[in-house]
Enzyme design. Structure first.
Site, PDB file in Angstrom:
ATOM      1  N   THR A 123       0.861  -1.176   0.000  1.00 33.16           N
ATOM      2  CA  THR A 123       0.000   0.000   0.000  1.00 33.16           C
ATOM      3  C   THR A 123       0.900   1.230   0.000  1.00 33.16           C
ATOM      4  OG1 THR A 123      -1.837  -1.050   1.148  1.00 33.16           O
ATOM      5  CG2 THR A 123      -1.550   1.302   1.545  1.00 33.16           C
ATOM      6  N   GLY A 174     -10.587  -2.483   3.201  1.00 34.61           N
ATOM      7  CA  GLY A 174      -9.731  -2.479   4.389  1.00 34.61           C
ATOM      8  C   GLY A 174      -9.688  -1.105   5.030  1.00 34.61           C
ATOM      9  N   ASP A 175      -8.547  -0.787   5.601  1.00 35.09           N
ATOM     10  CA  ASP A 175      -8.406   0.482   6.330  1.00 35.09           C
ATOM     11  C   ASP A 175      -8.269   1.699   5.435  1.00 35.09           C
ATOM     12  OD1 ASP A 175      -5.819  -0.816   5.642  1.00 35.09           O
ATOM     13  OD2 ASP A 175      -4.949   1.028   6.452  1.00 35.09           O
ATOM     14  N   THR A 214      -0.146   1.482   6.465  1.00 35.63           N
ATOM     15  CA  THR A 214       0.046   0.343   5.570  1.00 35.63           C
ATOM     16  C   THR A 214       0.163  -0.906   6.443  1.00 35.63           C
ATOM     17  OG1 THR A 214       1.627  -0.724   4.071  1.00 35.63           O
ATOM     18  CG2 THR A 214       2.525   0.969   5.515  1.00 35.63           C
ATOM     19  N   GLY A 215      -0.308  -2.012   5.930  1.00 32.58           N
ATOM     20  CA  GLY A 215      -0.235  -3.236   6.728  1.00 32.58           C
ATOM     21  C   GLY A 215      -1.583  -3.947   6.748  1.00 32.58           C
TER      22      GLY A 215
END
Ligand code: GLY
Length: 361
Positions: A216, A250-251, A271-272
């Site tokens: 990301t 996602g986030d 990111t992650g």
């Protein structure tokens, strides 16, 4: 810039729960250089970046950093600075954003992005769009041309076309390498993406000389106004996680999770492991902590530590705050990012490079 290991150099900040060494975030303390009215950090993803991909990651974040710097020097506003960096990263198939993104369970690229500024809390986000190279620019159009903050799927795609964004032929964003990764993911029994952000669980998906890529991308910016206030901006863009369910978000596009900017607190890009960053509301959590008086670096590290302590998740975060401080930290084996000491990445640090490789483990 000093590179230090959090635990050995500073002990544990409040709220940091003792865990095995492998869960201690690695930190960068970022000192401003040269541009007194400007702060910039760019990341290209936090994960177990293998040696064969170090150079493309270093080159990609360096190029994005330089593009953002150039935009600033030419007088661009904060949004344009963020978008200048994201444009480079979304075009570069090294990263999991725009072209070269992971494929979802149907073998398609589905993109998410968001952009935000901290003076008026203006935000634009887009999720689940296909066949557009620059979701970050679409997110900015949502912010600037609609009364909404978040569009998804088909409606977002139609809006993008109305704004003049080019709808690309199917597969245009698919890097041939991702077809192999997709096949390997199926062969590996469709493992959950949570494991991909830590080592060595992701090794199972690797094949051939070049392992899969999955970073990301994100940017945080602070511009000092004539009145001496820091105006904060953040942007994040992603193709999500490999083999994600169609429609999974996602986030990244969720304001307050993978992206946030508040001039009274901090601007954050994450990111992650997206499900964890989303549930911990990482961006808003860091900004609120800074607003409450917590040091930026400690707020970032506490969030990473909590992500692990509560959900065993790994991630990386870059942030700038209302005082012009910068912070970068990660709990994955690597994070590719460029900071203010010229262009510094985890690969180009002249001394102490190995400390970034989590030699604390
Ligand atoms: N952090 C990127 C994602 O989970 O989609």
């Amino acid at each position: 810039m000093n590179i230090e290991n959090l635990a050995s150099a500073h002990g544990q900040p409040d709220g940091f729960t003792a865990e095995p060494a492998e869960n201690v975030p690695c930190r960068f303390i970022c000192a401003p250089q040269g541009e007194e009215n400007f702060r910039l950090l760019v990341h290209g993803g936090a994960w177990d970046i293998p040696a064969v991909l170090h150079q493309p990651h270093a080159d990609g974040v360096a190029k994005a950093y330089q593009a953002a710097m150039k935009a600033f020097r030419e007088g661009a506003d904060g949004f344009a600075v963020v978008l200048a960096a994201l444009e480079i990263l979304e075009k570069d198939p090294t990263f999991d954003a725009g072209r070269g993104s992971f494929l979802n369970e149907c073998g398609e690229v589905e993109l998410d992005a968001a952009i935000m500024e901290g003076a008026g809390l203006k935000a634009g986000a887009v999720a689940g769009i296909r066949n557009f190279l620059h979701p970050s620019k679409i997110a900015h159009d949502i912010l600037s041309k609609t009364n909404h903050a978040f569009l998804v799927g088909e409606g977002a795609e139609r809006f993008a076309e109305r704004c003049g964004h080019k709808r690309l032929p199917p597969d245009e964003l698919v890097d041939p390498r991702e077809r192999e990764v997709f096949a390997a993911w199926i062969k590996a029994g469709k493992p959950d993406a949570k494991v991909f952000f830590s080592s060595p669980a992701n090794a199972s998906l690797r094949s051939g000389a070049e392992p899969e890529k999955r970073g990301t991308v994100g940017v945080t910016v602070a511009l000092k106004s004539a009145a001496g206030q820091w105006n904060l901006f953040a942007g994040t863009s992603t193709g999500g996680t490999p083999g994600k369910m169609q429609g999974r978000v996602g986030d990244v596009p969720v304001i307050g999770a993978g992206v946030y900017a508040d001039d009274e607190g901090a601007a954050v890009s994450c990111t992650g492991w997206g499900e964890g960053l989303l549930r911990i509301a990482a961006g808003q959590r860091i900004s609120a902590a800074v607003r409450g008086g917590t040091n930026l670096q400690a707020a970032v590290e506490m969030t990473l530590a909590d992500l692990y302590r509560r959900m065993k998740g790994h991630a990386g975060i870059i942030a700038v705050d209302r005082h012009g401080n910068m912070a970068a930290s990660y709990s994955t084996p690597f994070m590719a990012f460029a900071g203010p000491a010229g262009v510094v990445t985890h690969l180009r640090q002249p001394a102490g490079c190995d400390t970034l490789r989590r030699q604390d483990r």
